[in-house]
Write a protein that holds these residues in place. Structure first.
Motif, PDB file in Angstrom:
ATOM      1  N   VAL A  65     -10.881   9.223  16.805  1.00 44.94           N
ATOM      2  CA  VAL A  65      -9.982   9.285  15.505  1.00 44.94           C
ATOM      3  C   VAL A  65      -9.836  10.946  15.246  1.00 44.94           C
ATOM      4  O   VAL A  65      -8.669  11.271  14.877  1.00 44.94           O
ATOM      5  N   GLN A  66     -10.688  11.540  15.557  1.00 45.54           N
ATOM      6  CA  GLN A  66     -10.771  13.115  15.094  1.00 45.54           C
ATOM      7  C   GLN A  66      -9.773  13.822  16.015  1.00 45.54           C
ATOM      8  O   GLN A  66      -9.119  14.633  15.173  1.00 45.54           O
ATOM      9  N   PHE A  88     -15.161   6.403  19.724  1.00 47.30           N
ATOM     10  CA  PHE A  88     -14.284   6.101  18.368  1.00 47.30           C
ATOM     11  C   PHE A  88     -14.282   7.292  17.611  1.00 47.30           C
ATOM     12  O   PHE A  88     -13.201   7.710  17.320  1.00 47.30           O
ATOM     13  N   ARG A  89     -15.282   8.059  17.385  1.00 45.05           N
ATOM     14  CA  ARG A  89     -15.322   9.207  16.590  1.00 45.05           C
ATOM     15  C   ARG A  89     -14.348  10.211  17.095  1.00 45.05           C
ATOM     16  O   ARG A  89     -13.512  10.770  16.390  1.00 45.05           O
TER      17      ARG A  89
END
Lengths: 352, 255
Positions: A114-115, A110-111
């Motif tokens: 998004v990044q 997820f991180r």
């Protein structure tokens, strides 16, 4: 085909969908594979149920991965391990109240998504705000006026909510519109073949979600006789008329917690979240081995059990009994037993 | 000298526990707040009531819940509600203290749990609010726990997930928030409160082995340091015994 976000707050469309649903008591039992194939379509918005890693429909989520569904839009209140989908094309965007596993850590896929911009965040919420959005859909309200999220950056990064003046008192309130996700999968303890679903433990948002969502799949630990439900309807959180499919999936919340039945597989969750999913390469390796490389949930549990060198299911059942032994609550048929006993025994045996 | 030995996390847990009074209802966030709440219950607040965002209220706290939604949060609970109910009850006035963590806290007590860097192009994407925003918007007062580093105590958060005093005196009222806002900040260097006039963070006590100067050096903004700051009392043997033997014997959170 419209984007999922265009359908998400359309109360007229949601009503039309529900007007078309049959109210008849039909036998809706089907294998999980068929239910996912039929009712989860590419591009659907899919809402998390339970509390992500507590009574979450994990078996169904893994099955969605196996069937390589594309471009789903996640609604995370909170969101759990299924955020790994997006690295395999399974998810293109999301509406976020929370994604993580508390102090076990952030979920790396997820991180990363998004990044580096491959996973879009369409809106930010608080748990309470998103819960009210679903509640509004269940209670037949166009929107609710609440006191959460005011004054913060959530107001600026969520295009769906807005600040307004309370016409009665003149003070600021946050208006939250009713949300209607395309599909919801709800894991319950008991369900009858028509889809009436009963739980023990917190409903979290599931009473709202099953009415809000266009399509509802119920997965259950055990199918019970409809008489069992009708003589004890108090903990039934899903009524049959909103349900499209019923699938019996013992240990369907594994590696999450199923109140009164089995605890988290803490070691597995920590290992996966902190180590195995650290990089895209290791995530891919894990995903190919455990999700794509297995034919169903049980094969996956067996594979994990072999890796751990122990009967994970028995271990988790014992842990859970310390916290809330179902029989302690005098819930009679709640305990694992009856005609389906063999199925649990079978799975547990295979999980050595 | 026979000094009591303890770790920084143990001190944090003990300080957190002391801030909870008997008879209060506490909305508990995950991690160290769980430990502080359970420790308080076993020490001096047997009538404390815990609330968890999954919908669990007032469980018999026997063992540390490993998550704010796991089965231990409703162990022998008198009732199990839903998410909208527990937040609604907080708005109604049934939640006295909110206990939170987060990645950043600024001088007005605003908390960031969403992203480090620019929101549209984040350096690190974090979890998002969860129930933190609701707890801080609706509960009577809020206690924050976290590590004390300049980048974690910046002058301004990269993103305000959870409201403190926003941009200063009167801002909460103007925004329409109901709860009292931030009350205490517990870090591994000291205990902070907020100045009544300016709403800015001020030092209340510094932990043993630390000086007010050190606390200031590790803070990214100018901390108000009143003349009457004191040293935080060390954990007592009784506190440490209960913490080590009854609250977290497996050292899940406190080590």
């Amino acid at each position: 085909m419209s984007h999922a976000n265009e359908r998400l707050f359309d109360h007229q469309l949601a009503r039309e969908v529900k007007l078309r649903k049959s109210r008849a008591e039909r036998d809706k039992r089907m294998p999980l594979k068929d239910a996912i194939a039929e009712f989860v379509q590419d591009g659907d918005s899919i809402v998390e149920t339970g509390f992500a890693y507590v009574r979450g429909p994990m078996a169904a989520f893994w099955e969605i991965g196996r069937q390589r569904k594309k471009d789903l839009v996640g609604i995370f209140t909170p969101g759990g391990m299924n955020t790994a989908w997006h690295e395999f094309g399974g998810m293109e965007g999301c509406h976020v109240a929370y994604v993580g596993v508390e102090m076990r850590g952030l979920i790396s896929p997820f991180r990363r998504g998004v990044q580096n911009g491959t996973l879009k965040v369409y809106s930010e919420w608080s748990h309470g705000g998103l819960a009210l959005s679903l509640l509004a859909a269940e209670k037949g309200l166009n929107y609710v006026a609440c006191k959460s999220m005011l004054g913060t950056d959530i107001m600026k990064t969520n295009p769906y909510i807005r600040e307004a003046e309370d016409p009665f008192t003149g003070e600021p309130v946050c208006l939250v519109p009713a949300m209607y996700p395309d599909v919801a999968i709800i894991h319950v303890h008991h369900a009858d073949k028509f889809g009436n679903g009963r739980i023990w433990g917190p409903a979290v948002n599931d009473t709202s979600i099953c009415i809000a969502a266009h399509k509802v799949i119920v997965t259950c630990e055990r199918i019970v006789d409809t008489l069992d439900i009708r003589t004890n309807p108090y903990q039934v959180i899903v009524p049959h008329y909103c349900v499209d499919a019923v699938c019996e999936v013992p240990y369907g919340a594994y590696p999450g917690d199923m109140p009164g039945m089995y605890y988290f597989d803490r070691r597995l969750q920590e290992r996966v979240v902190r180590l195995e999913w650290k990089t895209p390469e290791s995530t891919k390796e894990w995903y190919e081995k455990y999700i794509l490389g297995t034919k169903d949930h049980f094969e996956m549990i067996q594979l994990i059990a072999e890796d751990e060198g122990m009967n994970v299911i028995d271990y988790l059942k014992k842990l859970e009994q310390l916290a809330c032994d179902a029989s302690f609550y005098g819930l009679g048929t709640w305990g694992i037993g009856g005609e389906r006993e063999w199925k649990y025994e079978e799975v547990a045996k295979r999980a050595i | 000298m026979n000094e009591v030995q303890y770790t920084p996390r143990e001190l944090l847990a003990c300080v957190a526990a002391r801030l909870i009074s008997d008879g209060e209802s506490v909305f508990v966030g995950t991690g160290l707040p769980l430990v502080g709440a359970l420790l308080a219950h076993k020490l001096h607040a047997p009538n404390m009531m815990a609330i968890y965002e999954c919908g669990a209220v007032d469980p018999e706290p026997r063992v540390l819940p490993w998550s704010v939604a796991c089965s231990w949060t409703y162990h022998k609970a008198p009732t199990i509600l839903s998410m909208t109910s527990v937040f609604g009850h907080s708005r109604a006035g049934y939640a006295d203290v909110g206990f939170l963590g987060g990645a950043q806290i600024d001088m007005y007590g605003n908390i960031n749990a969403t992203c480090i860097g620019d929101y549209d192009n984040p350096k690190v994407r974090l979890t998002g609010s969860g129930g933190a925003n609701d707890i801080a918007s609706l509960c009577g007062k809020v206690i924050f726990m976290g590590l004390h580093l300049p980048e974690r105590f910046p002058e301004k958060c990269d993103y305000i997930t959870t409201p403190g005093f926003l941009d200063g005196p009167g801002a909460r009222e103007r925004a329409g928030l109901v709860g009292g806002g931030p009350w205490r900040v517990i870090s591994h260097l000291g205990v902070m409160g907020f100045d009544e006039e300016t709403c800015r963070m001020k030092l209340i006590s510094y932990h043993p082995g630390v000086t007010p100067d050190v606390v200031q050096q590790f803070t990214g903004f100018e901390l108000i340091i009143p003349d009457d700051v004191t040293e935080t009392p060390k954990p007592t043997e009784e506190e440490l015994r209960v913490l080590r033997e009854e609250v977290d014997p497996n050292q899940l959170f406190v080590f």
